[in-house]
Design a protein around this motif. Structure first.
Motif, PDB file in Angstrom:
ATOM      1  N   GLY A   1       0.793  -1.668  -0.028  1.00  0.00           N
ATOM      2  CA  GLY A   1      -0.081  -0.123  -0.477  1.00  0.00           C
ATOM      3  C   GLY A   1       0.800   1.229   0.409  1.00  0.00           C
ATOM      4  O   GLY A   1       0.244   2.453   0.507  1.00  0.00           O
ATOM      5  N   ARG A   2       2.223   1.218   0.273  1.00  0.00           N
ATOM      6  CA  ARG A   2       3.015   2.250  -0.181  1.00  0.00           C
ATOM      7  C   ARG A   2       3.683   2.874  -1.805  1.00  0.00           C
ATOM      8  O   ARG A   2       3.813   1.525  -2.190  1.00  0.00           O
ATOM      9  CB  ARG A   2       4.088   1.997   1.218  1.00  0.00           C
ATOM     10  CG  ARG A   2       3.321   2.288   2.256  1.00  0.00           C
ATOM     11  CD  ARG A   2       4.566   2.126   3.182  1.00  0.00           C
ATOM     12  NE  ARG A   2       4.962   0.367   3.808  1.00  0.00           N
ATOM     13  CZ  ARG A   2       5.783   0.238   4.286  1.00  0.00           C
ATOM     14  NH1 ARG A   2       6.129   0.750   4.676  1.00  0.00           N
ATOM     15  NH2 ARG A   2       5.940  -1.469   4.611  1.00  0.00           N
ATOM     16  N   ALA A   3       3.827   4.081  -1.867  1.00  0.00           N
ATOM     17  CA  ALA A   3       4.360   4.320  -3.130  1.00  0.00           C
ATOM     18  C   ALA A   3       5.764   3.388  -3.165  1.00  0.00           C
ATOM     19  O   ALA A   3       6.821   3.545  -2.265  1.00  0.00           O
ATOM     20  CB  ALA A   3       5.116   5.261  -3.038  1.00  0.00           C
ATOM     21  N   VAL A   4       6.378   2.766  -4.475  1.00  0.00           N
ATOM     22  CA  VAL A   4       7.343   2.875  -4.761  1.00  0.00           C
ATOM     23  C   VAL A   4       7.882   3.562  -5.724  1.00  0.00           C
ATOM     24  O   VAL A   4       7.444   3.279  -6.373  1.00  0.00           O
ATOM     25  CB  VAL A   4       7.540   0.966  -5.145  1.00  0.00           C
ATOM     26  CG1 VAL A   4       8.582   0.212  -5.446  1.00  0.00           C
ATOM     27  CG2 VAL A   4       6.975  -0.208  -4.179  1.00  0.00           C
ATOM     28  N   PRO A   5       9.329   4.145  -5.713  1.00  0.00           N
ATOM     29  CA  PRO A   5       9.687   4.398  -7.185  1.00  0.00           C
ATOM     30  C   PRO A   5       9.264   3.751  -8.276  1.00  0.00           C
ATOM     31  O   PRO A   5       9.957   2.195  -8.094  1.00  0.00           O
ATOM     32  CB  PRO A   5      11.460   4.683  -6.698  1.00  0.00           C
ATOM     33  CG  PRO A   5      11.577   4.604  -4.927  1.00  0.00           C
ATOM     34  CD  PRO A   5      10.159   3.667  -4.915  1.00  0.00           C
ATOM     35  N   ALA A   6       8.963   4.766  -9.796  1.00  0.00           N
ATOM     36  CA  ALA A   6       9.333   3.539 -10.808  1.00  0.00           C
ATOM     37  C   ALA A   6      10.438   2.628 -10.536  1.00  0.00           C
ATOM     38  O   ALA A   6      10.842   2.000 -11.509  1.00  0.00           O
ATOM     39  CB  ALA A   6       9.227   4.660 -11.929  1.00  0.00           C
ATOM     40  N   ALA A   7      12.485   3.295 -10.515  1.00  0.00           N
ATOM     41  CA  ALA A   7      13.120   3.025 -10.473  1.00  0.00           C
ATOM     42  C   ALA A   7      13.514   1.589  -9.934  1.00  0.00           C
ATOM     43  O   ALA A   7      13.735   0.671 -11.024  1.00  0.00           O
ATOM     44  CB  ALA A   7      14.355   3.490 -10.952  1.00  0.00           C
ATOM     45  N   ARG A   8      13.069   1.497  -8.690  1.00  0.00           N
ATOM     46  CA  ARG A   8      12.612   0.642  -8.630  1.00  0.00           C
ATOM     47  C   ARG A   8      11.885  -0.716  -8.996  1.00  0.00           C
ATOM     48  O   ARG A   8      12.156  -2.145  -8.714  1.00  0.00           O
ATOM     49  CB  ARG A   8      12.901   0.729  -7.536  1.00  0.00           C
ATOM     50  CG  ARG A   8      12.718  -0.290  -5.827  1.00  0.00           C
ATOM     51  CD  ARG A   8      14.016  -0.186  -5.194  1.00  0.00           C
ATOM     52  NE  ARG A   8      14.621  -1.591  -4.830  1.00  0.00           N
ATOM     53  CZ  ARG A   8      15.597  -2.116  -4.783  1.00  0.00           C
ATOM     54  NH1 ARG A   8      16.818  -1.443  -4.705  1.00  0.00           N
ATOM     55  NH2 ARG A   8      16.250  -3.043  -3.294  1.00  0.00           N
ATOM     56  N   LEU A   9      10.867  -0.515  -9.104  1.00  0.00           N
ATOM     57  CA  LEU A   9       9.523  -1.250  -9.423  1.00  0.00           C
ATOM     58  C   LEU A   9      10.283  -2.039 -11.215  1.00  0.00           C
ATOM     59  O   LEU A   9      10.620  -2.982 -11.252  1.00  0.00           O
ATOM     60  CB  LEU A   9       8.293  -0.753 -10.177  1.00  0.00           C
ATOM     61  CG  LEU A   9       7.410  -0.227  -9.517  1.00  0.00           C
ATOM     62  CD1 LEU A   9       6.313   0.593  -9.587  1.00  0.00           C
ATOM     63  CD2 LEU A   9       7.169  -1.609  -8.725  1.00  0.00           C
ATOM     64  N   ALA A  10      10.973  -1.027 -11.952  1.00  0.00           N
ATOM     65  CA  ALA A  10      11.842  -1.157 -13.257  1.00  0.00           C
ATOM     66  C   ALA A  10      12.710  -2.418 -13.088  1.00  0.00           C
ATOM     67  O   ALA A  10      13.099  -3.533 -13.533  1.00  0.00           O
ATOM     68  CB  ALA A  10      12.560   0.174 -13.928  1.00  0.00           C
ATOM     69  N   ALA A  11      14.092  -2.138 -11.916  1.00  0.00           N
ATOM     70  CA  ALA A  11      15.182  -2.850 -12.301  1.00  0.00           C
ATOM     71  C   ALA A  11      14.069  -4.074 -11.828  1.00  0.00           C
ATOM     72  O   ALA A  11      15.272  -5.364 -12.253  1.00  0.00           O
ATOM     73  CB  ALA A  11      15.348  -2.603 -10.572  1.00  0.00           C
TER      74      ALA A  11
ATOM     75  N   PRO B   1      14.295   2.162 -17.739  1.00  0.00           N
ATOM     76  CA  PRO B   1      13.455   3.070 -17.158  1.00  0.00           C
ATOM     77  C   PRO B   1      12.728   3.629 -17.567  1.00  0.00           C
ATOM     78  O   PRO B   1      11.746   4.249 -17.193  1.00  0.00           O
ATOM     79  CB  PRO B   1      14.769   2.942 -15.570  1.00  0.00           C
ATOM     80  CG  PRO B   1      16.364   2.580 -16.228  1.00  0.00           C
ATOM     81  CD  PRO B   1      15.530   1.535 -17.727  1.00  0.00           C
ATOM     82  N   VAL B   2      13.645   4.301 -18.536  1.00  0.00           N
ATOM     83  CA  VAL B   2      12.587   5.745 -18.987  1.00  0.00           C
ATOM     84  C   VAL B   2      11.299   5.198 -19.422  1.00  0.00           C
ATOM     85  O   VAL B   2      10.629   5.581 -19.965  1.00  0.00           O
ATOM     86  CB  VAL B   2      13.489   5.800 -19.798  1.00  0.00           C
ATOM     87  CG1 VAL B   2      12.633   7.156 -20.699  1.00  0.00           C
ATOM     88  CG2 VAL B   2      14.671   7.074 -19.424  1.00  0.00           C
ATOM     89  N   TYR B   3      11.721   3.750 -20.390  1.00  0.00           N
ATOM     90  CA  TYR B   3      10.715   3.790 -21.875  1.00  0.00           C
ATOM     91  C   TYR B   3       9.243   3.071 -20.460  1.00  0.00           C
ATOM     92  O   TYR B   3       7.818   3.344 -20.595  1.00  0.00           O
ATOM     93  CB  TYR B   3      10.793   2.467 -22.275  1.00  0.00           C
ATOM     94  CG  TYR B   3       9.823   1.801 -23.044  1.00  0.00           C
ATOM     95  CD1 TYR B   3       8.788   2.876 -23.290  1.00  0.00           C
ATOM     96  CD2 TYR B   3       9.837   0.737 -23.906  1.00  0.00           C
ATOM     97  CE1 TYR B   3       7.465   2.124 -24.547  1.00  0.00           C
ATOM     98  CE2 TYR B   3       9.149   0.254 -24.327  1.00  0.00           C
ATOM     99  CZ  TYR B   3       7.749   1.015 -24.967  1.00  0.00           C
ATOM    100  OH  TYR B   3       6.838   0.427 -25.813  1.00  0.00           O
ATOM    101  N   PHE B   4       9.589   2.155 -19.329  1.00  0.00           N
ATOM    102  CA  PHE B   4       8.467   1.580 -18.080  1.00  0.00           C
ATOM    103  C   PHE B   4       8.230   2.731 -17.582  1.00  0.00           C
ATOM    104  O   PHE B   4       7.098   2.915 -17.010  1.00  0.00           O
ATOM    105  CB  PHE B   4       9.557   1.159 -17.077  1.00  0.00           C
ATOM    106  CG  PHE B   4       8.286  -0.050 -16.951  1.00  0.00           C
ATOM    107  CD1 PHE B   4       7.292  -0.813 -16.743  1.00  0.00           C
ATOM    108  CD2 PHE B   4       9.103   0.185 -14.862  1.00  0.00           C
ATOM    109  CE1 PHE B   4       6.848  -1.264 -15.542  1.00  0.00           C
ATOM    110  CE2 PHE B   4       7.773   0.072 -13.973  1.00  0.00           C
ATOM    111  CZ  PHE B   4       6.621  -1.222 -13.801  1.00  0.00           C
TER     112      PHE B   4
END
Lengths: 159, 159
Positions: free
Chosen positions: B21-31, B37-40
């Motif tokens: 339920g907490r926010a996860v950085p986009a870069a972490r999700l991509a990795a 990362p940019v396209y994701f």
């Protein structure tokens, strides 16, 4: 999905309704719906490669259906034009990066891929259940003058 | 269909399993799946525009699911990434050229378009019947250590 699918399906129905089992020149088929002849010819070649139409060479040649319209499904035509690949292609990203982890942890097939393939199967089953003959029959019923008009147009090329 | 659909679906399942339920950085999700990362990030923005994830700004920001995974269907995600247009678009070629004839001759809707839309509806119905929660639940059952591993990876960014 390209516009070629619509062209190819109408072409098959036109041949079923008015082809009378004889070869119709590609240009005549294209002109019936005002389609660009060169590009439309590519779709006809694809239908021929798939065994849906037969290409008859020579000055009185052209294209005719290769089998009874009852045996030509929408799925046959879509695969002939668009190819057999599924719309969704799983690249197994779950096996990449730290998310891959120990392969033994989740050895089964990807559940997302399974769900996507299940949906595609529903689509393919629906397309496989409809034939060119279904459409031709429905046109004959609701617009009885249309088959005669198509027959006249396609036959005019043979005079 | 682009690869973004697979990325977005896995991302939603990852957030359902390990986001807590907490926010996860986009870069972490991509990795987590070794994605560019940019396209994701473009896919994440599309999910946010569709109301599937919420973008939380700030240094501890990122993305979290906008609603319970039981309420996020595969259809929601596919439409968010690929757009709402059907795969088959009828250009009404039957109304062009000599084949158009007298519009009164065949005034009904195009039977080919109807059949194609029926098949697409079967596909959409199948996708609408599967939720992110279905997949997350199945993963929990067959690979009980996976959720903990995802949780650990996603939470590491918050330390």
């Amino acid at each position: 999905m390209g516009e070629g699918v619509e062209w190819a399906l109408h072409c098959c129905v036109d041949l079923a309704l008015g082809g009378a089992g004889r070869a119709v020149p590609a240009a005549r088929l294209a002109a019936y719906h005002d389609l660009p002849p060169v590009y439309f010819n590519k779709q006809l070649q694809a239908l021929a490669r798939a065994g849906i139409v037969v290409s008859v060479p020579g000055p009185r040649g052209g294209f005719r259906l290769a089998r009874p319209p009852e045996q030509i499904t929408f799925m046959d035509v879509v695969v002939a034009i668009e190819g057999p690949d599924p719309a969704f292609r799983c690249a197994e990203i779950r096996r990449r990066g730290p998310g891959a982890g120990d392969p033994a942890a989740d050895p089964g097939p990807c559940l997302i891929d399974e769900a996507m393939r299940g949906a595609e199967l529903a689509w393919r089953s629906a397309l496989a259940a409809r034939t060119v003959a279904d459409i031709a029959g429905a046109v004959r019923e609701r617009a009885p003058d249309v088959p005669e008009r198509i027959r006249g147009w396609l036959a005019a090329s043979r005079t």
